[in-house]
Design a protein around this motif. Structure first.
Motif, mmCIF file in Angstrom:
data_model
loop_
_atom_site.group_PDB
_atom_site.id
_atom_site.type_symbol
_atom_site.label_atom_id
_atom_site.label_comp_id
_atom_site.label_asym_id
_atom_site.label_seq_id
_atom_site.Cartn_x
_atom_site.Cartn_y
_atom_site.Cartn_z
ATOM 1 N N PRO A 118 0.822 -1.228 0.000
ATOM 2 C CA PRO A 118 0.000 0.000 0.000
ATOM 3 C C PRO A 118 0.849 1.267 0.000
ATOM 4 N N PHE A 119 2.055 1.183 0.574
ATOM 5 C CA PHE A 119 2.914 2.366 0.616
ATOM 6 C C PHE A 119 3.375 2.765 -0.784
ATOM 7 N N THR A 120 3.425 1.787 -1.703
ATOM 8 C CA THR A 120 3.764 2.102 -3.092
ATOM 9 C C THR A 120 2.754 3.072 -3.674
ATOM 10 N N SER A 121 1.471 2.811 -3.440
ATOM 11 C CA SER A 121 0.426 3.725 -3.920
ATOM 12 C C SER A 121 0.533 5.079 -3.236
ATOM 13 N N THR A 122 0.871 5.071 -1.947
ATOM 14 C CA THR A 122 1.020 6.328 -1.218
ATOM 15 C C THR A 122 2.132 7.179 -1.823
ATOM 16 N N LEU A 123 3.245 6.551 -2.202
ATOM 17 C CA LEU A 123 4.348 7.293 -2.815
ATOM 18 C C LEU A 123 3.928 7.890 -4.160
ATOM 19 N N TYR A 124 3.118 7.149 -4.896
ATOM 20 C CA TYR A 124 2.614 7.690 -6.169
ATOM 21 C C TYR A 124 1.783 8.941 -5.917
ATOM 22 N N PHE A 125 0.877 8.864 -4.944
ATOM 23 C CA PHE A 125 0.018 10.004 -4.655
ATOM 24 C C PHE A 125 0.786 11.144 -3.995
ATOM 25 N N LEU A 126 1.894 10.848 -3.349
ATOM 26 C CA LEU A 126 2.769 11.924 -2.870
ATOM 27 C C LEU A 126 3.349 12.697 -4.055
ATOM 28 N N GLY A 127 3.713 11.967 -5.105
ATOM 29 C CA GLY A 127 4.170 12.633 -6.323
ATOM 30 C C GLY A 127 3.075 13.482 -6.932
ATOM 31 N N VAL A 128 1.847 12.979 -6.909
ATOM 32 C CA VAL A 128 0.710 13.747 -7.397
ATOM 33 C C VAL A 128 0.519 15.000 -6.547
ATOM 34 N N LEU A 129 0.698 14.862 -5.225
ATOM 35 C CA LEU A 129 0.558 16.011 -4.324
ATOM 36 C C LEU A 129 1.573 17.098 -4.667
ATOM 37 N N VAL A 130 2.842 16.712 -4.808
ATOM 38 C CA VAL A 130 3.886 17.688 -5.123
ATOM 39 C C VAL A 130 3.632 18.312 -6.500
ATOM 40 N N GLY A 131 3.227 17.468 -7.460
ATOM 41 C CA GLY A 131 2.941 17.981 -8.798
ATOM 42 C C GLY A 131 1.780 18.951 -8.809
ATOM 43 N N LEU A 146 10.805 6.283 -9.146
ATOM 44 C CA LEU A 146 10.323 6.589 -10.494
ATOM 45 C C LEU A 146 8.810 6.776 -10.512
ATOM 46 N N LEU A 147 8.106 5.992 -9.698
ATOM 47 C CA LEU A 147 6.652 6.122 -9.613
ATOM 48 C C LEU A 147 6.261 7.484 -9.057
ATOM 49 N N PHE A 148 7.037 7.976 -8.105
ATOM 50 C CA PHE A 148 6.794 9.300 -7.523
ATOM 51 C C PHE A 148 6.827 10.377 -8.614
ATOM 52 N N PHE A 149 7.845 10.354 -9.463
ATOM 53 C CA PHE A 149 7.964 11.369 -10.510
ATOM 54 C C PHE A 149 6.923 11.161 -11.613
ATOM 55 N N LEU A 195 3.940 12.865 -10.321
ATOM 56 C CA LEU A 195 4.144 14.310 -10.416
ATOM 57 C C LEU A 195 3.767 14.818 -11.803
ATOM 58 N N GLY A 196 4.191 14.092 -12.837
ATOM 59 C CA GLY A 196 3.873 14.510 -14.195
ATOM 60 C C GLY A 196 2.418 14.304 -14.550
ATOM 61 N N GLN A 197 1.826 13.250 -14.017
ATOM 62 C CA GLN A 197 0.445 12.915 -14.363
ATOM 63 C C GLN A 197 -0.529 14.031 -13.982
ATOM 64 N N ILE A 198 -0.450 14.507 -12.747
ATOM 65 C CA ILE A 198 -1.402 15.523 -12.309
ATOM 66 C C ILE A 198 -1.108 16.875 -12.950
ATOM 67 N N GLY A 199 0.179 17.168 -13.162
ATOM 68 C CA GLY A 199 0.524 18.433 -13.813
ATOM 69 C C GLY A 199 -0.023 18.490 -15.223
ATOM 70 N N ASN A 200 0.062 17.385 -15.933
ATOM 71 C CA ASN A 200 -0.472 17.287 -17.281
ATOM 72 C C ASN A 200 -1.983 17.491 -17.273
ATOM 73 N N TYR A 201 -2.670 16.846 -16.353
ATOM 74 C CA TYR A 201 -4.138 16.906 -16.326
ATOM 75 C C TYR A 201 -4.632 18.309 -15.983
ATOM 76 N N VAL A 232 -3.531 14.931 -0.128
ATOM 77 C CA VAL A 232 -3.258 14.411 1.213
ATOM 78 C C VAL A 232 -4.203 13.250 1.486
ATOM 79 N N GLY A 233 -5.457 13.399 1.013
ATOM 80 C CA GLY A 233 -6.420 12.315 1.146
ATOM 81 C C GLY A 233 -6.025 11.105 0.332
ATOM 82 N N SER A 234 -5.567 11.320 -0.895
ATOM 83 C CA SER A 234 -5.181 10.183 -1.726
ATOM 84 C C SER A 234 -3.977 9.439 -1.160
ATOM 85 N N CYS A 235 -3.127 10.145 -0.413
ATOM 86 C CA CYS A 235 -1.952 9.486 0.176
ATOM 87 C C CYS A 235 -2.337 8.507 1.278
#
Length: 552
Positions: free
Chosen positions: A142-155, A198-201, A204-210, A473-476
């Motif tokens: 589950p922490f893998t998904s959290t790291l992805y959403f942390l990248g989304v948060l920063v992005g 790599l998932l974190f970055f 980051l790109g995914q949400i910035g693009n959207y 923060v919720g998605s994390c």
């Protein structure tokens, strides 16, 4: 101050120029739909048990060497333990029969010292089987998904401010490249740590693009086309990518092949650079009048209409900026500087938080809908289509405030009712959960458009990015939300339902934006109806202010 919609009205709403922008920006969100929830398959946990090396024991002992445990009322092989091999070997050599001569409950157990054997009935491999994210390492799943959403948060936080400072178009393509490159690089990850970075970055790109695509289309398009784009266009294409995900995962059962297919699809969007223009609204807010006029004249040429000799009358042109005339810079602090904007921002942050935790919580929990994860994912994706259509109709014909509140209330109340469903009616529980997903999806689509309509051009991307940042923060914490059911089965639904109901009432305190032009300056936003209790009508509040504002 000019009115952009009126100034560019000669272009029409649905010429060739608008059609190109509409369809290309919508299409750019298809990889987002496939990529953002690919973790459902990439990080799924296949059935597994301790690996048994070649050992000289009888078949009877081989059949029982993995202990049987009861999980959720069902018997299954233990995932993290086995009977000690040396003990089993000795008992087998003595000719003892398990269950008859030896009581298995008395035997000593040990961990999976030789690794694990993973079922390939559904997947050839996932990152769980690749990097052994089970037993003592299971927290990493589950922490893998959290790291992805942390990248989304920063992005979410940085892409909005970068877009307001350097332009919508450069940030849009830079983040699209970031999403594609880092998704491709994940395929070659040698360890879980490298994969997670790599998932974190990639997130980051995914949400910035959207967000950049959403704001770019919102500012270029006008009238009903803008509403169609923001509520139905980008959302349906996102859902299309989401529905394609289980189909891709069904044929590409190896996690590396699935990520490679998702990454390569991003290369198809490189040519969009020559077809998607910068936002003229943003160029005007930066004082770059000639560039904005060039885009509008090109649009007029594509639409086969004649542009005025001078399009934007109220701007001086050809003057070099001095320090005294330099365009004022805006930042995230402008969102909390005045009481009215601060109240709007705080309410929207809470609403976005609720929507995201509800949407992703129910999406990541889709594996509970049926035994087949592909069918589960498709059902979860398909229920979004009527949600997006409903949001488009609501944004087209109804005020923003009550329609968004009702959609949120529907999502929250539906989840509350799940705990009242009898155990022998699981289909009703699934229906209520999908009704909750429908409510959160509908409100998510509307809140994007609602937020963009409330803030001025100089703050629109910063505000959207800030709200998205807070929501992430919720998605994390979402990956760990449904693990609370070990304490009480319905606790996750109670939490989501409570957040939904509270946010539904909070939305009623926001200003209304239905039928009003997008504000261009902070001063125009200040003139909007102030945030107040919907049950209280202040005496002396001049109604003509609202009417005059709608005519600006």
């Amino acid at each position: 101050m000019y009115n952009y919609d009126e100034t560019t009205a000669f272009l029409g709403h649905w010429g060739l120029f608008q059609q190109i922008v509409f369809f290309l920006l919508c299409a750019s969100t298809i990889p987002n739909g496939s990529g953002v929830l690919s973790i459902v398959f990439v990080a799924d946990i296949p059935s597994h048990h301790c690996m048994i090396p070649e050992v000289n024991v009888t078949q009877d002992w081989l059949n029982v060497i993995i202990p049987i445990k009861v999980v959720n009322g069902k018997q299954e092989l233990s995932r993290c333990s086995r009977y000690r091999l040396d003990v089993v070997r000795n008992l087998s050599a003595q000719g003892l029969i398990p269950g008859r001569d030896v009581n298995l409950t008395d035997l000593e157990q040990e961990g999976c010292v030789h690794g694990w054997s993973y079922s390939r009935d559904i997947y050839q491999s996932t990152i769980v089987s690749e990097f052994d994210l089970v037993c003592s390492e299971q927290w990493k799943q589950p922490f893998t998904s959290t790291l992805y959403f942390l990248g989304v948060l920063v992005g979410s936080f940085f892409s909005g401010q970068l877009s307001d400072r350097y332009g919508r178009k450069p940030v849009f393509f830079a983040t699209m490249a970031c999403q594609t490159i880092f998704t491709f690089a994940q395929v070659f990850s040698p360890t879980w740590t490298v994969f997670s970075i790599l998932l974190f970055f990639s997130g980051l790109g995914q949400i910035g693009n959207y967000i950049s695509a959403f704001v770019l289309g919102t500012e270029i398009l006008t009238g009903n086309v803008r509403v169609l784009f923001s509520s139905l266009g980008v959302c349906l294409c996102f859902a299309m990518g989401y529905m394609m995900l289980p189909l891709m995962a069904y044929f590409l059962t190896d996690w590396k092949s699935l990520l490679l297919a998702i990454a390569l699809s991003g290369l198809l969007y490189i040519p969009l650079w020559w077809f998607i223009p910068e936002s003229p609204r943003w160029l005007l807010s930066q004082g770059r009048v000639e560039e904005a006029e060039a885009i509008i004249r090109n649009a007029a040429k594509k639409n086969k209409v004649e542009a005025p000799q001078i399009i934007f009358q109220n701007y001086s042109r050809g003057e070099k900026k001095t320090p005294s005339t330099k365009e004022e810079r805006h930042s995230v602090f402008d969102l909390i500087r005045s009481s009215n904007i601060r109240a709007t921002t705080l309410i929207l942050c809470m609403v976005w938080f609720t929507i995201v935790i509800g949407y992703y919580g129910l999406s990541l929990n889709s594996s509970q809908l049926s035994a087949d994860p592909y069918i589960s994912c498709f059902i979860s994706a398909a229920v979004e289509v009527p949600g997006y259509i409903s949001s488009w109709l609501a944004l087209q014909y109804f005020p923003r405030r009550p329609s968004t509140s009702c959609a949120m209330l529907l999502g929250g109340v539906s989840l509350f009712f799940i705990q009242l469903v009898p155990e022998n009616l699981p289909e009703l529980s699934v229906a209520l959960e999908m009704l909750g997903k429908y409510g959160f999806t509908t409100s998510a689509s509307m809140i994007f458009a609602y937020t963009a309509e409330l803030y001025p051009t100089v703050l629109r991307n910063t505000a959207t990015g800030t709200c998205a940042t807070f929501s992430r923060v919720g998605s994390c914490i979402v990956p760990f939300l449904f693990q609370l059911r070990v304490y009480f089965k319905y606790l996750p639904y109670i939490i989501l339902g409570t957040l939904g109901v509270v946010s539904a009432f909070a939305i009623l305190f926001l200003p209304e934006s239905f039928g009003r032009p997008l504000p261009e300056t902070i001063q125009q936003m200040h003139k909007r109806e102030r945030v107040k209790c919907p049950c209280i009508t202040r005496k002396g509040t001049p109604e003509p202010v609202v009417i005059l504002e709608s005519q600006l």
